[in-house]
Design a protein around this motif. Structure first.
Motif, PDB file in Angstrom:
ATOM      1  N   ILE A   1       0.020 -12.426  -4.198  1.00  0.00           N
ATOM      2  CA  ILE A   1      -0.797 -12.530  -2.986  1.00  0.00           C
ATOM      3  C   ILE A   1      -0.985 -11.117  -2.447  1.00  0.00           C
ATOM      4  O   ILE A   1      -0.006 -10.402  -2.207  1.00  0.00           O
ATOM      5  N   ILE A   2      -2.243 -10.692  -2.289  1.00  0.00           N
ATOM      6  CA  ILE A   2      -2.556  -9.328  -1.869  1.00  0.00           C
ATOM      7  C   ILE A   2      -3.201  -9.361  -0.490  1.00  0.00           C
ATOM      8  O   ILE A   2      -4.170 -10.092  -0.270  1.00  0.00           O
ATOM      9  N   ASP A   3      -2.669  -8.576   0.434  1.00  0.00           N
ATOM     10  CA  ASP A   3      -3.261  -8.477   1.766  1.00  0.00           C
ATOM     11  C   ASP A   3      -2.946  -7.100   2.347  1.00  0.00           C
ATOM     12  O   ASP A   3      -2.411  -6.234   1.662  1.00  0.00           O
ATOM     13  N   ALA A   4      -3.297  -6.890   3.595  1.00  0.00           N
ATOM     14  CA  ALA A   4      -3.033  -5.622   4.282  1.00  0.00           C
ATOM     15  C   ALA A   4      -2.137  -5.870   5.485  1.00  0.00           C
ATOM     16  O   ALA A   4      -2.271  -6.893   6.163  1.00  0.00           O
ATOM     17  N   VAL A   5      -1.211  -4.945   5.736  1.00  0.00           N
ATOM     18  CA  VAL A   5      -0.311  -5.049   6.878  1.00  0.00           C
ATOM     19  C   VAL A   5      -0.171  -3.677   7.528  1.00  0.00           C
ATOM     20  O   VAL A   5      -0.510  -2.653   6.930  1.00  0.00           O
ATOM     21  N   ALA A   6       0.340  -3.675   8.747  1.00  0.00           N
ATOM     22  CA  ALA A   6       0.617  -2.422   9.450  1.00  0.00           C
ATOM     23  C   ALA A   6       2.040  -1.969   9.132  1.00  0.00           C
ATOM     24  O   ALA A   6       2.955  -2.792   8.996  1.00  0.00           O
ATOM     25  N   ALA A   7       2.230  -0.678   8.992  1.00  0.00           N
ATOM     26  CA  ALA A   7       3.543  -0.127   8.666  1.00  0.00           C
ATOM     27  C   ALA A   7       4.500  -0.269   9.835  1.00  0.00           C
ATOM     28  O   ALA A   7       4.189   0.119  10.967  1.00  0.00           O
ATOM     29  N   GLY A   8       5.684  -0.837   9.563  1.00  0.00           N
ATOM     30  CA  GLY A   8       6.744  -0.860  10.548  1.00  0.00           C
ATOM     31  C   GLY A   8       7.487   0.467  10.550  1.00  0.00           C
ATOM     32  O   GLY A   8       7.154   1.383   9.787  1.00  0.00           O
ATOM     33  N   THR A   9       8.515   0.565  11.377  1.00  0.00           N
ATOM     34  CA  THR A   9       9.245   1.824  11.514  1.00  0.00           C
ATOM     35  C   THR A   9       9.870   2.276  10.202  1.00  0.00           C
ATOM     36  O   THR A   9       9.755   3.441   9.807  1.00  0.00           O
ATOM     37  N   GLN A  10      10.529   1.358   9.493  1.00  0.00           N
ATOM     38  CA  GLN A  10      11.200   1.737   8.248  1.00  0.00           C
ATOM     39  C   GLN A  10      10.202   2.174   7.173  1.00  0.00           C
ATOM     40  O   GLN A  10      10.386   3.206   6.537  1.00  0.00           O
ATOM     41  N   ASP A  11       9.121   1.395   6.999  1.00  0.00           N
ATOM     42  CA  ASP A  11       8.115   1.762   6.001  1.00  0.00           C
ATOM     43  C   ASP A  11       7.472   3.108   6.333  1.00  0.00           C
ATOM     44  O   ASP A  11       7.247   3.944   5.450  1.00  0.00           O
ATOM     45  N   ALA A  12       7.179   3.315   7.617  1.00  0.00           N
ATOM     46  CA  ALA A  12       6.542   4.568   8.029  1.00  0.00           C
ATOM     47  C   ALA A  12       7.447   5.763   7.746  1.00  0.00           C
ATOM     48  O   ALA A  12       6.992   6.794   7.232  1.00  0.00           O
ATOM     49  N   ASP A  13       8.738   5.622   8.028  1.00  0.00           N
ATOM     50  CA  ASP A  13       9.675   6.716   7.776  1.00  0.00           C
ATOM     51  C   ASP A  13       9.795   7.017   6.279  1.00  0.00           C
ATOM     52  O   ASP A  13       9.805   8.181   5.864  1.00  0.00           O
ATOM     53  N   LEU A  14       9.884   5.965   5.456  1.00  0.00           N
ATOM     54  CA  LEU A  14      10.057   6.158   4.025  1.00  0.00           C
ATOM     55  C   LEU A  14       8.812   6.753   3.366  1.00  0.00           C
ATOM     56  O   LEU A  14       8.916   7.568   2.442  1.00  0.00           O
ATOM     57  N   LEU A  15       7.638   6.354   3.830  1.00  0.00           N
ATOM     58  CA  LEU A  15       6.389   6.795   3.211  1.00  0.00           C
ATOM     59  C   LEU A  15       5.788   8.031   3.874  1.00  0.00           C
ATOM     60  O   LEU A  15       4.786   8.566   3.397  1.00  0.00           O
ATOM     61  N   GLY A  16       6.383   8.468   4.973  1.00  0.00           N
ATOM     62  CA  GLY A  16       5.897   9.665   5.645  1.00  0.00           C
ATOM     63  C   GLY A  16       4.552   9.473   6.320  1.00  0.00           C
ATOM     64  O   GLY A  16       3.703  10.368   6.283  1.00  0.00           O
ATOM     65  N   ILE A  17       4.338   8.302   6.926  1.00  0.00           N
ATOM     66  CA  ILE A  17       3.083   8.013   7.618  1.00  0.00           C
ATOM     67  C   ILE A  17       3.400   7.591   9.048  1.00  0.00           C
ATOM     68  O   ILE A  17       4.560   7.420   9.422  1.00  0.00           O
ATOM     69  N   ARG A  18       2.355   7.389   9.842  1.00  0.00           N
ATOM     70  CA  ARG A  18       2.577   6.980  11.230  1.00  0.00           C
ATOM     71  C   ARG A  18       2.871   5.480  11.290  1.00  0.00           C
ATOM     72  O   ARG A  18       2.376   4.701  10.475  1.00  0.00           O
ATOM     73  N   ARG A  19       3.657   5.093  12.257  1.00  0.00           N
ATOM     74  CA  ARG A  19       3.943   3.675  12.477  1.00  0.00           C
ATOM     75  C   ARG A  19       2.644   2.958  12.840  1.00  0.00           C
ATOM     76  O   ARG A  19       1.858   3.445  13.649  1.00  0.00           O
ATOM     77  N   GLY A  20       2.406   1.813  12.232  1.00  0.00           N
ATOM     78  CA  GLY A  20       1.179   1.064  12.481  1.00  0.00           C
ATOM     79  C   GLY A  20       0.065   1.393  11.504  1.00  0.00           C
ATOM     80  O   GLY A  20      -0.993   0.758  11.525  1.00  0.00           O
ATOM     81  N   GLY A  21       0.275   2.407  10.640  1.00  0.00           N
ATOM     82  CA  GLY A  21      -0.734   2.761   9.649  1.00  0.00           C
ATOM     83  C   GLY A  21      -0.927   1.636   8.634  1.00  0.00           C
ATOM     84  O   GLY A  21      -0.044   0.805   8.432  1.00  0.00           O
ATOM     85  N   PRO A  22      -2.074   1.599   7.956  1.00  0.00           N
ATOM     86  CA  PRO A  22      -2.373   0.502   7.034  1.00  0.00           C
ATOM     87  C   PRO A  22      -1.609   0.620   5.720  1.00  0.00           C
ATOM     88  O   PRO A  22      -1.477   1.703   5.150  1.00  0.00           O
ATOM     89  N   LEU A  23      -1.114  -0.510   5.231  1.00  0.00           N
ATOM     90  CA  LEU A  23      -0.458  -0.592   3.937  1.00  0.00           C
ATOM     91  C   LEU A  23      -1.075  -1.738   3.137  1.00  0.00           C
ATOM     92  O   LEU A  23      -1.431  -2.773   3.699  1.00  0.00           O
ATOM     93  N   LEU A  24      -1.198  -1.549   1.823  1.00  0.00           N
ATOM     94  CA  LEU A  24      -1.610  -2.624   0.932  1.00  0.00           C
ATOM     95  C   LEU A  24      -0.346  -3.361   0.501  1.00  0.00           C
ATOM     96  O   LEU A  24       0.551  -2.764  -0.089  1.00  0.00           O
ATOM     97  N   ARG A  25      -0.284  -4.670   0.804  1.00  0.00           N
ATOM     98  CA  ARG A  25       0.913  -5.443   0.473  1.00  0.00           C
ATOM     99  C   ARG A  25       0.631  -6.400  -0.687  1.00  0.00           C
ATOM    100  O   ARG A  25      -0.404  -7.073  -0.706  1.00  0.00           O
ATOM    101  N   ILE A  26       1.557  -6.442  -1.634  1.00  0.00           N
ATOM    102  CA  ILE A  26       1.483  -7.402  -2.733  1.00  0.00           C
ATOM    103  C   ILE A  26       2.796  -8.180  -2.763  1.00  0.00           C
ATOM    104  O   ILE A  26       3.865  -7.614  -2.992  1.00  0.00           O
ATOM    105  N   ARG A  27       2.690  -9.482  -2.496  1.00  0.00           N
ATOM    106  CA  ARG A  27       3.850 -10.362  -2.614  1.00  0.00           C
ATOM    107  C   ARG A  27       3.753 -11.101  -3.935  1.00  0.00           C
ATOM    108  O   ARG A  27       2.692 -11.609  -4.276  1.00  0.00           O
ATOM    109  N   ARG A  28       4.845 -11.125  -4.674  1.00  0.00           N
ATOM    110  CA  ARG A  28       4.790 -11.724  -5.995  1.00  0.00           C
ATOM    111  C   ARG A  28       6.067 -12.494  -6.309  1.00  0.00           C
ATOM    112  O   ARG A  28       7.140 -12.186  -5.799  1.00  0.00           O
ATOM    113  N   VAL A  29       5.933 -13.471  -7.177  1.00  0.00           N
ATOM    114  CA  VAL A  29       7.066 -14.164  -7.785  1.00  0.00           C
ATOM    115  C   VAL A  29       6.883 -14.049  -9.288  1.00  0.00           C
ATOM    116  O   VAL A  29       5.812 -14.359  -9.814  1.00  0.00           O
ATOM    117  N   THR A  30       7.893 -13.572  -9.997  1.00  0.00           N
ATOM    118  CA  THR A  30       7.810 -13.437 -11.452  1.00  0.00           C
ATOM    119  C   THR A  30       8.799 -14.391 -12.105  1.00  0.00           C
ATOM    120  O   THR A  30       9.878 -14.655 -11.568  1.00  0.00           O
TER     121      THR A  30
END
Length: 245
Positions: A178-207
């Motif tokens: 399932i592919i969608d877009a979400v806003a970066a939370g604090t942890q994601d923003a810190d790890l990726l070096g972007i601003r909090r709330g910035g756009p992220l492409l999210r892929i949820r998967r089950v293998t």
């Protein structure tokens, strides 16, 4: 003029792309390939080593080499394997485990992994890089039967798929995404070096395995502008399904 092992590697690539050796299938043995191309087994090993380094095939001691992906289309294996995709593009992939721990399965874990709420699962938070830049945060949840193998993987391994295949012979055969877009939370923003709330492409998967047994479920979040996905479909074969947000 290309060396003989390079010519053989390219012929094998084309055969994989044509579907002669499908994802999850195996290549002929070294002896069979040597006889087919009228070369030594050493030449065959050089050709196969090139395909292994590209992430196209898996290599285990004493086992037939399994096809992990092709380049003709964006197969499931290529879609879910960050390291394989990076190699195919001539890029350098990195990975590092930020944290991992065992915990009790939530209702969501139980539904996706076909287990009972409260069962033990392993959760892994991993940061992935491309050419030295952080581009992806992976949150993976594994059922207990996979936990020990995953815990044995070095924290900085490049390809989890390859490591699990080499260790216990697991093949990631099927997946739902399932592919969608979400806003970066604090942890994601810190790890990726972007601003909090910035756009992220999210892929949820089950293998799952070939038999349909769930191997993992994951929530992957890509930094904006680092990757895109192409989906090919036709009137005769359409695997693209829209989901409301």
């Amino acid at each position: 003029m290309a060396a003989r092992h390079e010519e053989i590697a390219e012929e094998l690539r084309q055969a994989i792309d044509r579907g002669e050796y499908p994802v999850g299938g195996t290549l002929p043995t070294e002896s069979e390939l040597a006889a087919r191309y009228e070369v030594s087994r050493g030449t065959v090993r050089q050709a196969v080593a090139a395909l292994t380094s590209e992430g196209r095939i898996g290599s285990r001691q004493g086992a037939r080499r399994v096809v992990l992906g092709n380049r003709r289309s964006q197969s499931f294996a290529e879609l879910r394997s960050f390291a394989q995709w990076a190699h195919a593009m001539g890029r350098v992939a990195t990975g590092h485990v930020i944290e991992q721990h065992r915990r009790a399965a939530t209702e969501e874990d139980a539904e996706r992994l076909l287990i009972t709420p409260g069962d033990a699962v392993l959760q892994v938070l991993r940061l992935r890089g491309l050419d030295g830049e952080p581009v992806l945060v992976e949150r993976n949840v594994y059922p207990l039967w996979m936990a020990e193998a995953v815990e044995r993987i070095p924290v900085d391994t490049e390809s989890v798929v390859q490591a699990l295949y080499q260790d216990i012979g697991i093949i990631f055969a099927y997946g739902e995404h399932i592919i969608d877009a979400v806003a970066a939370g604090t942890q994601d923003a810190d790890l990726l070096g972007i601003r909090r709330g910035g756009p992220l492409l999210r892929i949820r998967r089950v293998t799952t395995t070939h038999a349909g047994r769930p191997i993992e479920w994951s929530d992957d979040r890509y930094r904006s502008g680092t990757v895109s996905f192409a989906i090919a479909n036709s009137i005769g074969s359409n695997q693209l399904v829209r989901h409301a947000g």
